[in-house]
Write an enzyme that holds these catalytic residues in place. Structure first.
Site: not given
Length: 590
Positions: A293, A319, A381, A383-386, A427
């Site tokens: 990244n 994911i 992680c 983006d901080g939402w999974d 998702r």
């Protein structure tokens, strides 16, 4: 010496299997059915019939072709077997993942339906039975309206008001006051920088940040973090003041950029506890992914840029890997032809349990740092939402006994998943026919992790395992608005709280169904030993629709009987107590 059932539960050597045959549906103002075998169903308020057609079911759990009627409504697809035939099938149409149509000659076709919850079924449809309206076209049109605002949740209106309003379960001020973050002289404060979602549209309006950090610093730091998701408080330890904060990856890039404001925020989070001089940054990703990244202008924290930090990678896959693993698990558990001798090796090849192990290990690590090292932890992680939501909420479940109560668990989901911007629409593809590259069962994977912890500590949770499967069912059903859309901002714009019902309204109105009668409040932290030897396949969920896996859970059923008996006894006690008080008052007055 033979162990009792209670002993077996605590040691994890007993594993009752609850019978789950088809998706249970809510019949308004009635208790949930323990089985969905039924000859008919009561239509929900707002549910209308669209089509009724004679078909033959070709499901592997039946012996050959089963004749019956297929009823399509704007909420479900219901197959009612002909008299004398076994089983009916009840499928919420928005839980359908894919529909295939294959010609079976001039007058019929085969309809193959695959659901997001590992249910697959086939119907043979005679074209001549209903020439005016084609079942396939009707099903496609209503199952995939193409717009989340057209799913059944916006049509469902209970005729009676629920006892509890689920939209009021989580309140920022109430919850952060409970954990001590907003008390007088706190080192944290309530920031309203994001009011009307004007600065970080994937975050909620209310944020908790270090008291010494100004909103101007937060703004500048947000430009350094992916999608602006700066470090914000998730949880605060009641005694040692160590915290869990969450954010997204920093914009370090190949040139190793730095941000003074971001470094200041991390430093102030570290100083907010006086019990430790160090702060831990847990990047949930594999190191190779995080390093890749950097080529995209993002990456991970530079150790030399932050004072007294301990940095580590969690090696939890993204994911896309989880989607692939889930697809392999689906293929394994839905196939009736898997060789018994290869079951364990095939299960291992899905890597599903290995992914569960990595998440549990990272959550236990975070909880242990907070509890034993008394140090704060920053979790992120990409983006901080999974993965961030998985680790933060699971660590909080281990640390705080409140989140192991029914109400606390609801608050945990609302706070760390719904409010903090987990992309439920992306998702789970609610209402859309196209399965995008963002589809991935991240939230279901987290529920699996919660179930694993419950196997270690069966007495420490006020809610039972049925709650987890119930939440999983309605994650996909679109009966409730709780898991619609990707952020609080979009939910506000779509008026979800006024136009749909909350899942928690039903759960709290009929909470007895979801309570664990063996619950004994356990203060403090629980830290399970995580090993592949103790991780199991969550059969009640992943194998609920397997054609040869029809199982019963007599212990669960007996416990439910005890719950209802306890309610009755309590009611009788209350009545006798009231009579006694009345008698005493009369005697005193005379």
């Amino acid at each position: 010496m033979q162990m009792s059932t209670v002993d077996e539960l605590e040691t994890g050597q007993y594993e009752p299997n609850k019978e789950v045959d088809r998706v249970d549906h809510v019949v308004e103002q009635e208790r949930l059915p323990q089985s969905s075998h039924q000859q008919s169903f009561a239509q929900l308020p707002g549910e209308t019939q669209i089509l009724l057609q004679e078909v033959e079911c070709v499901d592997a759990c039946f012996d050959g072709h089963i004749r019956g009627q297929l009823k399509l409504t704007n909420y479900r697809l219901f197959f009612s077997a002909a008299e004398g035939e076994p089983h009916d099938i009840d499928i919420p149409i928005h839980s359908i993942l894919k529909i295939d149509k294959k010609s079976q000659g001039e007058n019929s076709y085969r309809l193959t339906i695959q659901c997001k919850q590992f249910l697959g079924v086939q119907f043979t449809v005679n074209k001549q039975d209903n020439k005016k309206r084609d079942l396939y076209q009707c099903l496609i049109r209503h199952a995939f309206p193409g717009d989340e605002g057209r799913v059944f949740a916006f049509e469902y209106r209970p005729s009676r008001k629920q006892k509890e309003n689920g939209w009021e379960v989580y309140d920022f001020e109430r919850e952060y006051t409970r954990m001590g973050a907003l008390k007088e002289n706190s080192k944290w404060r309530h920031s309203k920088l994001n009011k009307d979602f004007q600065h970080i549209d994937t975050y909620p309006e209310d944020l908790a940040v270090p008291a010494s950090i100004t909103d101007d610093v937060i703004k500048k730091a947000s430009y350094f973090r992916s999608i602006g998701r700066v470090p914000v408080l998730s949880w605060l330890h009641p005694t040692n003041e160590a915290s869990i904060t969450r954010c997204s990856q920093p914009g370090v890039g190949l040139s190793n950029k730095r941000c003074e404001e971001d470094e200041l925020m991390i430093a102030e989070i570290r100083k907010a506890t006086t019990k430790s001089t160090h702060i831990y940054i847990c990047d949930c990703r594999p190191s190779v992914n995080a390093k890749a990244n950097k080529a995209k202008g993002k990456g991970f924290e530079l150790p030399e840029a932050y004072e007294n930090i301990e940095f580590s990678f969690g090696n939890i896959e993204n994911i896309h890997e989880i989607r692939g693993s889930s697809n392999k698990l689906r293929e394994l558990v839905t196939s009736p032809n898997i060789e018994e001798s290869k079951w364990l090796s095939n299960l291992e090849s899905t890597k599903w349990l290995q992914h569960i192990q990595l998440i549990l290990q990272e959550a236990v690590k975070v909880a242990s740092i907070i509890e034993n090292k008394k140090s704060s932890v920053v979790v992120h992680c990409s983006d901080g939402w999974d993965r961030t939501s998985q680790i933060c909420s699971l660590a909080m479940l281990l640390l705080d006994p409140y989140y192991r109560t029914l109400q606390g668990f609801e608050v945990l989901i609302e706070k760390e998943w719904v409010s903090m911007g987990h992309q439920f629409q992306a998702r789970h593809c609610h209402g859309t026919q196209e399965i995008t590259n963002d589809y991935s069962p991240i939230f279901m994977q987290w529920l699996d992790c919660v179930w694993q912890v419950m196997q270690h500590y069966p007495y420490s949770f006020q809610f039972n395992k049925y709650l987890l499967t119930f939440i999983g069912q309605h994650l996909y059903s679109c009966l409730y608005g709780t898991f619609l859309y990707d952020s609080e901002r979009v939910r506000r714009d779509m008026e979800v709280k006024t136009k749909t019902q909350s899942l928690w309204s039903y759960v709290n109105s009929f909470s007895t169904e979801f309570l664990n009668p063996l619950y004994k409040e356990r203060q403090g932290c629980i830290l399970p030993m995580i090993s592949m030897r103790t991780i199991r396949l969550w059969r009640e969920n992943w194998m609920a629709y397997h054609p040869f896996y029809r199982f019963q859970d007599p212990l669960f059923e007996r416990l439910m009987e005890l719950v209802h008996l306890r309610e009755k006894i309590q009611s009788n006690c209350d009545e006798l107590r009231a009579r006694h008080q009345t008698t005493v008052k009369i005697a005193v007055s005379s």
